[in-house]
Scaffold this active site. Structure first.
Site, PDB file in Angstrom:
ATOM      1  N   HIS A 119      26.660 -11.336 -59.738  1.00  0.00           N
ATOM      2  CA  HIS A 119      25.460 -10.505 -59.555  1.00  0.00           C
ATOM      3  C   HIS A 119      25.023  -9.841 -60.855  1.00  0.00           C
ATOM      4  CE1 HIS A 119      22.748  -8.695 -56.594  1.00  0.00           C
ATOM      5  NE2 HIS A 119      22.892  -7.524 -57.183  1.00  0.00           N
TER       6      HIS A 119
ATOM      7  N   ASP B 213      28.557 -14.392 -56.298  1.00  0.00           N
ATOM      8  CA  ASP B 213      28.015 -13.034 -56.167  1.00  0.00           C
ATOM      9  C   ASP B 213      28.797 -12.274 -55.104  1.00  0.00           C
ATOM     10  OD1 ASP B 213      26.332 -10.791 -55.472  1.00  0.00           O
ATOM     11  OD2 ASP B 213      24.646 -11.853 -56.376  1.00  0.00           O
TER      12      ASP B 213
ATOM     13  N   SER C 197      17.886  -8.415 -57.382  1.00  0.00           N
ATOM     14  CA  SER C 197      18.522  -7.673 -56.296  1.00  0.00           C
ATOM     15  C   SER C 197      17.467  -6.858 -55.537  1.00  0.00           C
ATOM     16  CB  SER C 197      19.644  -6.809 -56.864  1.00  0.00           C
ATOM     17  OG  SER C 197      20.493  -6.342 -55.842  1.00  0.00           O
TER      18      SER C 197
END
Length: 276
Positions: A254, A221, A145
């Site tokens: 995620h 995600d 991320s």
């Protein structure tokens, strides 16, 4: 350097250290996994950069990386995600301030005096690791991320420093998404031209080497369409002729469940590139 944790793990040692950082002007923590081969020779190092709200603990407790690092004989170093402590600038919200350093070198007050995470990760941290541990100067970098953004930018801005780079769910075009725009406005100011120096999708066009980019992205995600937008990196790489292996994974989100599923593939990828 002071060791504050040590745990036997897959024949090696999972340690956590703290030290005074010259780049950041504060005490920093970093996790270091030393595989069982560490006494035999100087080993290559994989640097892992975590995402928003994380510390050095998230990756070492959730990713399951140690087994793979032990198999391949790779040291894994996971620093904290920002400067922290009294006197360090902070802000409300999870996406700016402490825990959200974005791996840039800030130029704007009140952030510039401490928020120099790029300098810390690419310069100070490797020098510290290579001096203190039985580590070689063969380096790879990865992250998730915000940390995926940091890893891609670190590799693209520093040709020759890393032998390989990969990312999970990276923020590939921070100049074009809300997380990046908020952070860059605060840390770098409102000049959007200056932002391009910290944006992987901009950097591939002028990269000093064609280091292949490995990116894993879950198709389930929750941040895919609004914050991550991997197609922007794909388009930029195609336009620049920069090698990209973009792996879209159906059903994955995620979370660290996603990372834990594919971390073995990433460590094997880096181990191959790091081999003498």
């Amino acid at each position: 350097m002071e060791r504050i944790e040590r745990h036997a793990c897959f024949g090696g040692q999972q340690e956590v250290w703290k030290h005074a950082s010259a780049s950041l002007g504060c005490e920093m923590r970093l996790a270091v996994y030393l595989p069982p081969q560490v006494g035999q020779r100087r080993l290559p190092v994989l640097y892992w950069l975590s995402g928003l709200t994380c510390t050095e603990q998230n990756f070492i407790t959730k990713a399951g990386a140690q087994r793979h690092a032990a198999e391949h004989g790779v040291i894994v170093v996971a620093p904290d995600t920002s400067p922290r402590g009294p006197g360090i600038a902070d802000a409300d919200g999870y996406d700016i301030g402490q825990g959200a350093g974005f791996y840039v070198d800030a130029t704007q007050a009140p952030w510039a005096s401490h928020y120099r995470m790029h300098d810390y990760v690419t310069r100070e941290l490797p020098a510290l690791v290579e001096a203190h541990f039985h580590a070689s100067d063969a380096r790879a970098i990865s992250g998730h991320s915000m940390g995926g953004h940091g890893a891609l930018v670190a590799a693209l801005r520093n040709p020759g420093r890393y032998r390989s780079v990969s990312a999970f769910s990276p923020i590939v075009a921070p100049s074009q998404v809300p997380w990046g725009q908020k952070a860059f406005s605060a840390y770098l100011g409102e000049d959007r031209e200056a932002w391009k120096a910290w944006d992987a999708s901009e950097l591939v066009a002028r990269a000093g080497e064609r280091l292949p980019l490995l990116v894993d992205q879950g198709e389930a995600d929750e941040f895919l369409a609004t914050q991550l937008r991997p197609q922007l990196l794909r388009d930029a790489c195609e336009a620049a002729g920069h090698p990209l292996d973009l792996r879209l994974r159906p059903g994955y989100d995620h979370s660290y469940y996603f990372i834990a599923t594919f971390i073995g593939e990433h460590i094997a990828h880096h181990a191959h590139a790091l081999a003498d």
